[in-house]
Design a protein around this motif. Structure first.
Motif, mmCIF file in Angstrom:
data_model
loop_
_atom_site.group_PDB
_atom_site.id
_atom_site.type_symbol
_atom_site.label_atom_id
_atom_site.label_comp_id
_atom_site.label_asym_id
_atom_site.label_seq_id
_atom_site.Cartn_x
_atom_site.Cartn_y
_atom_site.Cartn_z
ATOM 1 N N ALA A 10 41.766 29.299 -43.281
ATOM 2 C CA ALA A 10 42.101 29.413 -41.864
ATOM 3 C C ALA A 10 41.510 28.260 -41.059
ATOM 4 N N ALA A 11 40.280 27.880 -41.377
ATOM 5 C CA ALA A 11 39.638 26.790 -40.644
ATOM 6 C C ALA A 11 40.386 25.477 -40.842
ATOM 7 N N LEU A 12 40.750 25.174 -42.077
ATOM 8 C CA LEU A 12 41.474 23.934 -42.344
ATOM 9 C C LEU A 12 42.862 23.957 -41.714
ATOM 10 N N ALA A 13 43.526 25.105 -41.774
ATOM 11 C CA ALA A 13 44.852 25.217 -41.157
ATOM 12 C C ALA A 13 44.768 25.026 -39.647
ATOM 13 N N GLY A 14 43.637 25.437 -39.064
ATOM 14 C CA GLY A 14 43.442 25.322 -37.621
ATOM 15 C C GLY A 14 42.886 23.985 -37.173
ATOM 16 N N GLY A 15 42.654 23.086 -38.106
ATOM 17 C CA GLY A 15 42.199 21.747 -37.738
ATOM 18 C C GLY A 15 40.699 21.545 -37.771
ATOM 19 N N ALA A 16 39.963 22.485 -38.338
ATOM 20 C CA ALA A 16 38.504 22.319 -38.413
ATOM 21 C C ALA A 16 38.160 21.141 -39.312
ATOM 22 N N GLY A 17 37.033 20.527 -39.027
ATOM 23 C CA GLY A 17 36.571 19.427 -39.859
ATOM 24 C C GLY A 17 37.100 18.073 -39.450
ATOM 25 N N GLY A 18 37.798 18.028 -38.324
ATOM 26 C CA GLY A 18 38.290 16.750 -37.818
ATOM 27 C C GLY A 18 39.214 16.063 -38.808
ATOM 28 N N GLU A 19 39.092 14.773 -38.896
ATOM 29 C CA GLU A 19 39.970 13.985 -39.769
ATOM 30 C C GLU A 19 39.781 14.358 -41.235
ATOM 31 N N LEU A 20 38.555 14.623 -41.637
ATOM 32 C CA LEU A 20 38.305 15.007 -43.021
ATOM 33 C C LEU A 20 38.955 16.349 -43.343
ATOM 34 N N GLY A 21 38.866 17.288 -42.415
ATOM 35 C CA GLY A 21 39.526 18.579 -42.593
ATOM 36 C C GLY A 21 41.036 18.438 -42.685
ATOM 37 N N LYS A 22 41.571 17.558 -41.856
ATOM 38 C CA LYS A 22 43.020 17.301 -41.884
ATOM 39 C C LYS A 22 43.429 16.729 -43.232
#
Length: 144
Positions: A10-22
């Protein structure tokens, strides 16, 4: 394979982690979109539909659970997918675990040397204080 945290998905789908998460999310998307190489591919989800649904509604833990289940089934059925998913999982956990560093300098004009680094156990703030110009040295004094 260890189950993937619903919170991580959910965090990655929501854009967490900035550019690295993306980049992590894009890596999962590329992995899931690879052709599903198994006889059961016609009757088992590749995970693409669940991935797209979670991307549209990243706060929905039910959708994260569906994606997690689809990934687990595919990993069990497809020999090459399981190890690739495990590698992705380790990278994604590291990306959001705080092992990354994002430094920003803003709010003014800066000159001189700036040193940035990671500080464990809290927030580190560094402010640059420009030195005041020295007083005139021509023998006259200024009154203020």
């Amino acid at each position: 394979m260890d189950p993937i945290s619903l919170g991580l998905l959910a965090a990655l789908a929501g854009g967490a982690g900035g550019e690295l998460g993306k980049q992590c999310w894009n890596g999962l998307t590329a992995l899931v979109r690879r052709p599903f190489q198994h006889a059961a591919a016609a009757s088992v989800s590749s995970g693409e539909a669940e991935l797209a649904a979670l991307e549209r509604d990243p706060q929905n833990t039910e959708l994260a659970g569906r994606l997690n289940s689809a990934l687990a089934v595919r990993a069990a059925l497809e020999p090459e997918f399981g190890p690739a998913l495990e590698r992705w999982h380790r990278q994604a956990e590291a990306a959001l675990s705080g092992d990354t560093l994002h430094n920003v300098i803003n709010g003014g004009t800066f000159s001189g040397i700036t040193i940035q680094g990671k500080v464990h156990g809290g927030i580190h703030q560094h402010q640059y204080q420009p030195q005041q110009a020295p007083a005139p040295t021509n023998g006259t004094q200024q009154s203020g």
